[in-house]
Design an enzyme around this catalytic site. Structure first.
Site, PDB file in Angstrom:
ATOM      1  N   GLU A   1       0.840  -1.202   0.000  1.00 23.34           N
ATOM      2  CA  GLU A   1       0.000   0.000   0.000  1.00 23.34           C
ATOM      3  C   GLU A   1       0.871   1.245   0.000  1.00 23.34           C
ATOM      4  O   GLU A   1       1.813   1.370   0.792  1.00 23.34           O
ATOM      5  CB  GLU A   1      -0.905  -0.018   1.238  1.00 23.34           C
ATOM      6  CG  GLU A   1      -1.852   1.151   1.338  1.00 23.34           C
ATOM      7  CD  GLU A   1      -2.776   1.057   2.548  1.00 23.34           C
ATOM      8  OE1 GLU A   1      -3.745   1.823   2.607  1.00 23.34           O
ATOM      9  OE2 GLU A   1      -2.534   0.208   3.439  1.00 23.34           O
TER      10      GLU A   1
ATOM     11  N   LYS B   1      -8.523   4.530  -2.811  1.00 21.27           N
ATOM     12  CA  LYS B   1      -9.133   3.957  -1.613  1.00 21.27           C
ATOM     13  C   LYS B   1     -10.398   4.735  -1.271  1.00 21.27           C
ATOM     14  O   LYS B   1     -10.366   5.955  -1.125  1.00 21.27           O
ATOM     15  CB  LYS B   1      -8.127   4.007  -0.468  1.00 21.27           C
ATOM     16  CG  LYS B   1      -8.515   3.241   0.782  1.00 21.27           C
ATOM     17  CD  LYS B   1      -7.355   3.255   1.785  1.00 21.27           C
ATOM     18  CE  LYS B   1      -7.610   2.370   2.981  1.00 21.27           C
ATOM     19  NZ  LYS B   1      -6.456   2.366   3.914  1.00 21.27           N
TER      20      LYS B   1
ATOM     21  N   CYS C   1      -5.963  -2.440   2.167  1.00 17.29           N
ATOM     22  CA  CYS C   1      -6.064  -2.464   3.614  1.00 17.29           C
ATOM     23  C   CYS C   1      -7.496  -2.714   4.104  1.00 17.29           C
ATOM     24  O   CYS C   1      -8.127  -3.692   3.725  1.00 17.29           O
ATOM     25  CB  CYS C   1      -5.481  -1.161   4.166  1.00 17.29           C
ATOM     26  SG  CYS C   1      -4.945  -1.217   5.883  1.00 17.29           S
TER      27      CYS C   1
END
Length: 345
Positions: A47, A129, A163
């Site tokens: 990430e 995200k 995540c």
């Protein structure tokens, strides 16, 4: 009998260069070349690997993080830009699919961005995200649903989440319903402690089982000196240690190879895509095991623009260009009517 559909995949537990964004990019390019020499066809990085994950945001009070945040603005790449051009060139030169996390700068906002480069260097997917987690909301803006789909690449249909997006079951279901074959997940690593690695394992092995796909997960790793450079407080240092779980998981939830839980390195495995059908024959959660007349996912997969010119009404959105997404029909409500416009309620 047909030959098995095999793909050699790798996940990199990358050690970023915190004081040199160019240094991190060089490590990424080196890993791509080295993996390609080993016959790897798909490689996944952690990430926001470029230039680095903002570890300081987890241990610093908001009033103190201004200089570090501004430095991240300075070092964050644009998409497209010189960094993506370099990675695209490496993907094309080595004939390898690359999944890379970056801090994307879009004028005055940073985004947690996932990029999928196909083996010809083309950016097959750019997604942000959708909800930064906890401390990350001080650093990144929110993405939209335009990237919640799988893309066709030379190694198969690839989807990606970052995540704790994996704790949003509807986000995961969107990719499952788009028939991802290889799910590329990215976590920061060196965060929260060993329990974070345990949580990742539970979550990602479950996703492999539920979706009937392969999962390739990458986390980053910091050494003691790097941790000390973020904070000198020994108690806070525990918060940016551990949490590493770089792994390759099969559709039955088993590990294809031993995960990497400490130190920099790479895990590699040859996966057989035929195992997807073997799993889905028993349980296809978006096919014969689904009950769409009872339960359906409604999603808005349009880009959300700040300004819409020439159209009256705030609910208008520009769709994603067709060449960058998998074409889907309009969703239907349980009564058979087409669902359009903003979400109900």
């Amino acid at each position: 009998m047909a030959e098995p559909q095999t793909v050699r995949v790798a996940a990199v537990q990358l050690q970023p260069v915190l004081d040199s964004p160019d240094g991190t990019v060089e490590r990424v390019l080196g890993e791509i070349a080295e993996a390609a020499r080993d016959g790897v066809e798909l490689i996944v990085f952690p990430e926001t690997a470029v230039p680095y994950y903002p570890y300081w945001s987890f241990v610093m009070p908001p009033m103190a993080m201004g200089p570090a945040h501004l430095a991240l603005y300075e070092h964050a790449p644009t998409v497209p830009g010189p960094v993506t051009d370099a990675v695209a060139g490496a993907a094309r030169k080595n004939g390898i699919v690359v999944v890379l996390g970056v801090n994307e700068r879009d004028h005055g906002t940073l985004y947690n961005c996932q990029l999928v480069f196909d083996a010809d260097g083309r950016i097959a997917l750019k997604r942000r995200k959708i909800t930064p987690t906890y401390h990350e909301r001080m650093v990144w803006g929110q993405g939209d649903g335009s990237g919640l789909h799988a893309v066709d690449t030379t190694v198969g249909r690839v989807g990606a989440l970052a995540c704790w997006e994996h704790y949003n079951p509807l986000a995961r279901y969107a990719l499952m319903a788009d028939h991802e074959q290889i799910h590329c997940s990215q976590f920061p690593g060196s965060l929260v402690g060993p329990i974070f690695a345990e949580q990742q394992e539970v979550t990602l092995r479950h996703h492999a089982l539920e979706s009937g796909c392969f999962v390739v997960n990458a986390t980053a790793w910091l050494d003691a000196d790097q941790i000390a450079s973020v904070t000198e407080d020994a108690k806070l240092q525990k918060g940016i240690s551990g949490g590493c779980y770089t792994a390759i998981i099969q559709p039955d939830g088993s590990h294809a190879t031993e995960p990497l839980r400490d130190g920099p390195g790479r895990v590699t495995a040859t996966i057989n895509l035929d195992l997807i059908t073997k799993r889905k024959r028993m349980m296809d959660s978006v096919g014969h095991y689904a009950r769409p007349e009872l339960l359906q996912l409604w999603m808005n997969d349009c880009c959300q623009d700040t300004v819409t010119r020439g159209v009256t009404g705030a609910s208008h959105h520009h769709p994603i260009p067709e060449e960058t997404r998998h074409e889907q029909s309009e969703p239907e409500a349980p009564d058979g009517t087409t669902v359009t416009g903003p979400a109900p309620g």
